[in-house]
Design a protein around this motif. Structure first.
Motif, short mmCIF file in Angstrom:
data_model
loop_
_atom_site.label_atom_id
_atom_site.label_comp_id
_atom_site.label_asym_id
_atom_site.label_seq_id
_atom_site.Cartn_x
_atom_site.Cartn_y
_atom_site.Cartn_z
N MET A 98 -20.28 -32.11 -51.34
CA MET A 98 -21.46 -31.54 -50.68
C MET A 98 -22.50 -31.04 -51.68
O MET A 98 -23.56 -30.58 -51.30
CB MET A 98 -21.03 -30.37 -49.77
CG MET A 98 -20.07 -30.76 -48.67
SD MET A 98 -20.80 -31.92 -47.51
CE MET A 98 -21.92 -30.85 -46.62
N HIS A 99 -22.16 -31.07 -52.96
CA HIS A 99 -23.09 -30.61 -54.02
C HIS A 99 -23.64 -29.22 -53.67
O HIS A 99 -24.85 -29.02 -53.50
CB HIS A 99 -24.18 -31.65 -54.27
CG HIS A 99 -23.60 -32.93 -54.80
ND1 HIS A 99 -23.42 -33.16 -56.14
CD2 HIS A 99 -23.09 -34.01 -54.15
CE1 HIS A 99 -22.83 -34.34 -56.31
NE2 HIS A 99 -22.62 -34.87 -55.11
N CYS A 100 -22.68 -28.28 -53.60
CA CYS A 100 -22.99 -26.90 -53.21
C CYS A 100 -23.97 -26.26 -54.20
O CYS A 100 -23.87 -26.47 -55.41
CB CYS A 100 -21.72 -26.05 -53.22
SG CYS A 100 -20.35 -26.79 -52.34
N ALA A 101 -24.86 -25.41 -53.68
CA ALA A 101 -25.76 -24.66 -54.55
C ALA A 101 -24.96 -23.69 -55.41
O ALA A 101 -25.30 -23.43 -56.57
CB ALA A 101 -26.80 -23.92 -53.73
N VAL A 116 -20.77 -29.49 -64.43
CA VAL A 116 -22.15 -29.04 -64.70
C VAL A 116 -22.95 -29.13 -63.41
O VAL A 116 -22.61 -29.88 -62.50
CB VAL A 116 -22.84 -29.90 -65.79
CG1 VAL A 116 -22.07 -29.86 -67.10
CG2 VAL A 116 -23.04 -31.33 -65.32
N GLN A 117 -24.02 -28.35 -63.39
CA GLN A 117 -24.97 -28.48 -62.28
C GLN A 117 -26.34 -28.74 -62.90
O GLN A 117 -26.79 -28.00 -63.79
CB GLN A 117 -25.01 -27.21 -61.44
CG GLN A 117 -25.90 -27.34 -60.21
CD GLN A 117 -25.72 -26.19 -59.24
OE1 GLN A 117 -25.58 -25.05 -59.67
NE2 GLN A 117 -25.70 -26.47 -57.96
N TYR A 118 -26.99 -29.80 -62.45
CA TYR A 118 -28.32 -30.11 -62.96
C TYR A 118 -29.35 -29.25 -62.25
O TYR A 118 -29.10 -28.71 -61.17
CB TYR A 118 -28.63 -31.60 -62.75
CG TYR A 118 -27.63 -32.52 -63.40
CD1 TYR A 118 -27.43 -32.49 -64.78
CD2 TYR A 118 -26.88 -33.42 -62.65
CE1 TYR A 118 -26.50 -33.33 -65.39
CE2 TYR A 118 -25.95 -34.25 -63.24
CZ TYR A 118 -25.76 -34.20 -64.61
OH TYR A 118 -24.82 -35.02 -65.20
N SER A 119 -30.54 -29.18 -62.84
CA SER A 119 -31.57 -28.32 -62.24
C SER A 119 -32.02 -28.85 -60.88
O SER A 119 -32.58 -28.11 -60.09
CB SER A 119 -32.76 -28.18 -63.19
OG SER A 119 -33.29 -29.44 -63.48
N ASN A 120 -31.75 -30.13 -60.59
CA ASN A 120 -32.10 -30.63 -59.25
C ASN A 120 -31.00 -30.34 -58.22
O ASN A 120 -31.10 -30.76 -57.08
CB ASN A 120 -32.41 -32.14 -59.29
CG ASN A 120 -31.21 -32.98 -59.68
OD1 ASN A 120 -30.11 -32.48 -59.81
ND2 ASN A 120 -31.43 -34.28 -59.86
N GLY A 121 -29.92 -29.63 -58.64
CA GLY A 121 -28.89 -29.19 -57.71
C GLY A 121 -27.64 -30.04 -57.70
O GLY A 121 -26.60 -29.62 -57.18
N ILE A 122 -27.69 -31.25 -58.29
CA ILE A 122 -26.51 -32.14 -58.28
C ILE A 122 -25.40 -31.52 -59.13
O ILE A 122 -25.66 -31.01 -60.22
CB ILE A 122 -26.87 -33.54 -58.81
CG1 ILE A 122 -27.84 -34.23 -57.84
CG2 ILE A 122 -25.63 -34.39 -59.04
CD1 ILE A 122 -28.31 -35.61 -58.30
N VAL A 123 -24.16 -31.58 -58.62
CA VAL A 123 -23.00 -31.09 -59.35
C VAL A 123 -22.22 -32.30 -59.86
O VAL A 123 -21.87 -33.19 -59.09
CB VAL A 123 -22.09 -30.22 -58.43
CG1 VAL A 123 -20.88 -29.72 -59.19
CG2 VAL A 123 -22.88 -29.06 -57.85
N ASP A 124 -21.98 -32.33 -61.16
CA ASP A 124 -21.38 -33.50 -61.79
C ASP A 124 -20.20 -33.09 -62.66
O ASP A 124 -20.18 -31.97 -63.18
CB ASP A 124 -22.44 -34.17 -62.67
CG ASP A 124 -22.30 -35.68 -62.70
OD1 ASP A 124 -21.28 -36.19 -62.20
OD2 ASP A 124 -23.20 -36.34 -63.23
#
Ligand code: SF4
Ligand code: SF4
Length: 293
Positions: A98-101, A116-124
């Motif tokens: 769900m790529h949680c905030a 990691v979480q990118y500044s666009n919100g994606i969690v990788d």
């Protein structure tokens, strides 16, 4: 797969702020379950793009195949037959990260930079930093990451961060034949979702709504549900997901206590060394050791 060209805003087990080069707006993928026909084209496109292949499974008498997420199947379609006030309904949901905030996986992970979480919100996940402990699995309120038995690394949907970094939409979005999955800024997706909810309400789905759970700070994968008052109808989608108390404790009160305990051990060892000097082996023990040889 790690995507190195996007700005990282948060890293697991790291408090050092990341340098910011190219701040991007928050993105979101919107899944309108009322438009999904369950064709699984998105499931195939995900494997195709990410070059993963799963084992051939067995028929369990349901359309779910595979029946659960795996280290190779980062998204699966879930089918539920439910009785509602409208009669028997077939509710189909595309499951995946769900790529949680506020991602529980990242909070729980003890390996620096593995999540990691990118500044666009994606969690990788950066698999090269993963130590295979599986704590991220415990930390995830949606039960998403899967540990590979082959390389002891954890895998999940990346929201096609490699495609997004170069201005493309995720592979599942590109392939969906009914337009049930759309991608854009989170702001635009919420606006689009509101239009879809209004349409569903005008067609008799009085409880239609948007799934963007605030217990995890909102998500970067949103659902439009016909029955938003009962998300659990959609193959146990959690009603109010949140990060578990143990993970909160691990990152909250317990962390400074553990740091203090470590510091106290260090100080104690130093005081012992200064007042008593280094440990010495007594003549008797040394003799015993020599005799045993
Ligand atoms: S759904 Fe789970 S794996 Fe995905 S970002 Fe949220 S906590 Fe992490
Ligand atoms: S298994 Fe999960 S929690 Fe453990 S290091 Fe890998 S990504 Fe982090």
């Amino acid at each position: 797969m790690a995507q190195q060209t996007l700005d990282i805003s948060r890293r697991s087990a790291t408090t050092t702020p990341s340098p910011s080069q190219c701040h991007t707006p928050e993105v979101a993928k919107l899944i309108d379950v009322s438009k999904c026909i369950g064709c699984k084209a998105c499931q195939v496109a995900c494997m195709e793009w990410n070059d993963t292949r799963d084992n051939i499974g067995t028929n369990h008498g349901v359309y779910d195949n595979p029946t659960d997420l795996t280290e190779n199947s980062w998204t699966v379609m879930r089918y539920a037959e439910v009785e509602t006030e409208r009669g028997l309904e077939w509710l189909i949901r595309k499951d995946g990260c769900m790529h949680c905030a506020d991602p529980g996986c990242l909070k729980a992970c003890p390996a620096p930079g593995a999540v990691v979480q990118y500044s666009n919100g994606i969690v990788d996940f950066h698999e090269e930093n993963c130590i295979g402990c599986g704590y991220c699995i415990t930390g995830c309120p949606f039960n998403i990451p899967r540990l590979s038995q082959k390389d002891s690394k954890v895998y999940k949907c990346t929201l096609c961060s490699d495609r997004v970094a170069v201005g493309l939409e995720p592979a599942c979005v590109k392939t969906c034949p009914t337009g049930a999955i759309v991608f854009g800024t989170k702001e635009d997706m919420l606006r689009h979702a509101e239009g879809r909810v209004a349409d569903l309400k005008s067609r008799g789905f009085a409880k239609a709504g948007i799934y963007d759970p605030q217990g995890v700070g909102g998500t970067h994968v949103l659902y439009v549900l016909q029955h938003a008052d009962r998300p659990e109808l959609y193959s146990a989608l959690p009603r109010d997901p949140s990060i578990g108390p143990l993970v909160q404790l691990w990152k909250g009160a317990a962390k400074p206590v553990a740091s203090l305990a470590l510091a106290a051990i260090g100080v104690g060892a130093l005081v012992h060394y200064v007042t008593k000097g280094p440990n010495e082996v007594s003549d008797e023990i040394e003799k015993e050791f020599e005799d045993e040889k």
